[in-house]
Design a protein around this motif. Structure first.
Motif, PDB file in Angstrom:
ATOM      1  N   ARG A 420       0.808  -1.275   0.086  1.00  0.00           N
ATOM      2  CA  ARG A 420       0.112   0.050   0.012  1.00  0.00           C
ATOM      3  C   ARG A 420       0.935   1.342  -0.071  1.00  0.00           C
ATOM      4  NH1 ARG A 420      -4.431   1.458   4.516  1.00  0.00           N
ATOM      5  NH2 ARG A 420      -5.214   3.671   3.742  1.00  0.00           N
ATOM      6  N   SER A 421       1.970   1.176   0.779  1.00  0.00           N
ATOM      7  CA  SER A 421       2.843   2.282   1.073  1.00  0.00           C
ATOM      8  C   SER A 421       3.537   2.760  -0.500  1.00  0.00           C
ATOM      9  CB  SER A 421       3.921   1.947   1.948  1.00  0.00           C
ATOM     10  OG  SER A 421       3.319   2.107   2.996  1.00  0.00           O
ATOM     11  N   LEU A 422       4.004   1.570  -1.110  1.00  0.00           N
ATOM     12  CA  LEU A 422       4.608   1.436  -2.290  1.00  0.00           C
ATOM     13  C   LEU A 422       3.604   2.197  -3.490  1.00  0.00           C
ATOM     14  CD1 LEU A 422       7.053   0.912  -4.056  1.00  0.00           C
ATOM     15  CD2 LEU A 422       6.133  -1.138  -4.253  1.00  0.00           C
ATOM     16  N   GLU A 426       3.838   5.517  -5.770  1.00  0.00           N
ATOM     17  CA  GLU A 426       3.738   5.597  -7.219  1.00  0.00           C
ATOM     18  C   GLU A 426       2.736   6.440  -7.458  1.00  0.00           C
ATOM     19  OE1 GLU A 426       3.172   1.263  -8.116  1.00  0.00           O
ATOM     20  OE2 GLU A 426       5.418   0.954  -7.863  1.00  0.00           O
ATOM     21  N   LYS A 427       1.482   6.423  -6.567  1.00  0.00           N
ATOM     22  CA  LYS A 427       0.506   7.302  -7.123  1.00  0.00           C
ATOM     23  C   LYS A 427       0.760   8.785  -7.211  1.00  0.00           C
ATOM     24  CE  LYS A 427      -4.242   8.688  -5.734  1.00  0.00           C
ATOM     25  NZ  LYS A 427      -5.120   8.384  -4.742  1.00  0.00           N
ATOM     26  N   LEU A 428       1.685   9.189  -5.886  1.00  0.00           N
ATOM     27  CA  LEU A 428       2.074  10.538  -5.848  1.00  0.00           C
ATOM     28  C   LEU A 428       3.162  10.975  -7.040  1.00  0.00           C
ATOM     29  CD1 LEU A 428       2.762  10.887  -1.952  1.00  0.00           C
ATOM     30  CD2 LEU A 428       0.968  11.793  -3.190  1.00  0.00           C
ATOM     31  N   SER A 429       4.099   9.889  -7.399  1.00  0.00           N
ATOM     32  CA  SER A 429       4.977  10.132  -8.447  1.00  0.00           C
ATOM     33  C   SER A 429       4.086  10.335  -9.737  1.00  0.00           C
ATOM     34  CB  SER A 429       5.920   9.061  -8.650  1.00  0.00           C
ATOM     35  OG  SER A 429       6.763   9.068  -9.830  1.00  0.00           O
ATOM     36  N   PHE A 430       3.211   9.592 -10.000  1.00  0.00           N
ATOM     37  CA  PHE A 430       2.292   9.698 -11.180  1.00  0.00           C
ATOM     38  C   PHE A 430       1.717  11.005 -11.383  1.00  0.00           C
ATOM     39  CE2 PHE A 430      -1.554   8.928 -13.631  1.00  0.00           C
ATOM     40  CZ  PHE A 430      -1.156   8.693 -14.329  1.00  0.00           C
ATOM     41  N   GLU A 431       1.012  11.150 -10.069  1.00  0.00           N
ATOM     42  CA  GLU A 431       0.406  12.824 -10.246  1.00  0.00           C
ATOM     43  C   GLU A 431       1.117  14.018 -10.320  1.00  0.00           C
ATOM     44  OE1 GLU A 431      -1.591  12.555  -6.314  1.00  0.00           O
ATOM     45  OE2 GLU A 431      -3.442  11.452  -7.131  1.00  0.00           O
TER      46      GLU A 431
END
Length: 461
Positions: A420-422, A426-431
């Motif tokens: 979940r942390s990973l 990844e979600k923040l990096s993608f955003e």
């Protein structure tokens, strides 16, 4: 003394005997003949109705009011259809499937004697029926002395009846003696097993043995006939006394008994299933090749057995038990108590009073029972300890499995948390990438718009 005996006595005495003795013998013989003549009943014709011809009706009413008792023992290996046959004989569920599971579900390691009592009524007549079952007989690998609990049970019933006869109050004397023993023989077709022979030898002088061929529908009629001959031959060779049908003066009874003798041992089939054949309901067993009807004398001897056991010879079975088997046991028992030595007449062996000897036997029996009770308690305690240990082991195993599952779940939860942390990273990096792309797109759009305006201005000038 009759004249022939008197003449023999005269010849044996000879001429040298004293006349006084001969006259005494003659006088005693004449007196005996006169006494016999005086005691002989003379048949007299009655001039009118007196009423003692109604005595049988009085006896009948008393007997019906009191009811009747009958004890039936069934012995045989598991799976031969003993419970089914008993239910078929009395047309009721004396053995219900819930209380008496089948042999595949019932596991017994030792021979036990189980007694079931039921009160059956028919036409206003009550019958206290006692069924004595012997689960576990012949099922062990080593069947040595497996008949011992059965013989002990029969002798104990004789002992109880003898004690009840010796009481001061003998008004209530329940008859729990075994009146008949149905011995089930497996349909092997090869004759009796050594266990069958040994069992019948041990019990033939204690109970009325009626041999049965169980599950006779597994044999052809020719095989069944040959098997019967083989069994009767081995019974005769081993001098086994099975139940003998009585012979009397009544010609019809003699014919019936002759037919019954021809069908011994009875080949029986038991079933409580009702089947419909040609519009009529019959009890039988359904096979791919047809139906084996229980109440068809062409298929088996069930009807003959039921008629003999219940309708025609039940009282004779009780009479033979009382007059032969019980009397033999009673004579042996009383002879053992009142056995006299050669010197002191009228005194029991060893100089013991019969009552004192009975008391001593009673004390020995009580001590034996206490010993058995202690042994049973020890066995029970041992089994309880084993059960508790098994429960503790099971509890420890469950606890261990619970801990393992708990650790596994915690590990899985930890892995999921890391994933979940990973995923969040990844979600923040993608955003962030998306935001930068959007800003770059806006900047490119602004530059292209400025270039376009510059071109329009140049074209104007």
């Amino acid at each position: 003394m009759n004249p022939s005996e008197e003449s023999e006595s005269r010849g044996m005495l000879g001429s040298g005997s004293r006349p006084r003795r001969m006259r005494t013998m003659r006088g005693s013989g004449a007196q005996t003949v006169r006494d016999l003549r005086n005691n002989m009943a003379h048949t007299k014709a009655l001039e009118g109705y007196v009423g003692f011809a109604n005595l049988p009706n009085q006896v009948y009413r008393k007997a019906v009011k009191r009811g009747f008792e009958f004890t039936l023992m069934v012995v045989g290996e598991s799976g031969l259809g003993k419970s089914t046959l008993v239910n078929s004989l009395f047309m009721t569920d004396l053995y219900s499937p819930s209380e008496y599971p089948g042999p595949s579900q019932r596991i017994t390691k030792t021979v036990k004697v189980e007694t079931s009592r039921v009160l059956v009524k028919e036409g206003g007549v009550q019958l206290q029926l006692t069924i004595v079952d012997t689960p576990g007989f012949g099922d062990a690998v080593d069947n040595s002395n497996c008949w011992k609990p059965i013989t002990d049970h029969i002798e104990q019933r004789f002992e109880d009846y003898l004690n009840s006869e010796s009481r001061v109050n003998r008004r209530t004397m329940p008859d729990n003696r075994v009146h008949a023993c149905l011995y089930f023989i497996g349909p092997t077709g090869h004759g009796l097993k050594p266990l069958d022979i040994e069992f019948m030898k041990r019990l033939h002088d204690k109970v009325n043995i009626i041999p049965l061929i169980a599950k006779a529908d597994t044999m052809t009629p020719e095989e069944c006939t040959q098997f019967k001959k083989k069994i009767l031959q081995e019974i005769k060779e081993n001098k086994i006394q099975i139940y003998e049908f009585p012979e009397g003066e009544d010609e019809e009874d003699n014919k019936l008994n002759k037919k019954l003798r021809e069908r011994i041992p009875f080949a029986v089939v038991g079933s409580n299933t009702l089947l419909e054949i040609n519009g009529r309901k019959v009890r039988g067993r359904q096979y791919p090749w047809g139906v084996a009807e229980v109440e068809n004398m062409d298929h088996c001897d069930f009807i003959t057995l039921r008629n003999m056991l219940i309708r025609t010879h039940m009282q004779d079975l009780k009479d033979v038990t009382n007059n032969v088997h019980y009397e033999n046991y009673r004579c042996q028992k009383l002879a053992g108590i009142t056995a006299t030595n050669g010197t002191e007449k009228g005194k029991p062996a060893g100089g013991k009073n019969p009552l004192a000897q009975m008391e001593e036997e009673k004390r020995e029996h009580v001590a034996k029972m206490k010993k058995m009770e202690m042994e049973m308690e020890q066995v029970f305690e041992m089994k309880v300890k084993e059960k508790r240990q098994k429960l503790k082991d099971s509890e420890a195993d469950l606890q261990r499995r619970h801990e393992q599952m708990k650790k596994k779940l915690e590990q899985e939860y930890k892995e999921l948390d890391e994933k979940r942390s990973l995923f969040e990273k990844e979600k923040l990096s993608f955003e962030e990438n998306q935001r930068q792309l959007e800003e770059q797109r806006k900047m490119d759009a602004t530059k292209s718009l400025d270039n376009k305006k510059k071109k329009e201005k140049k074209s104007l000038f």
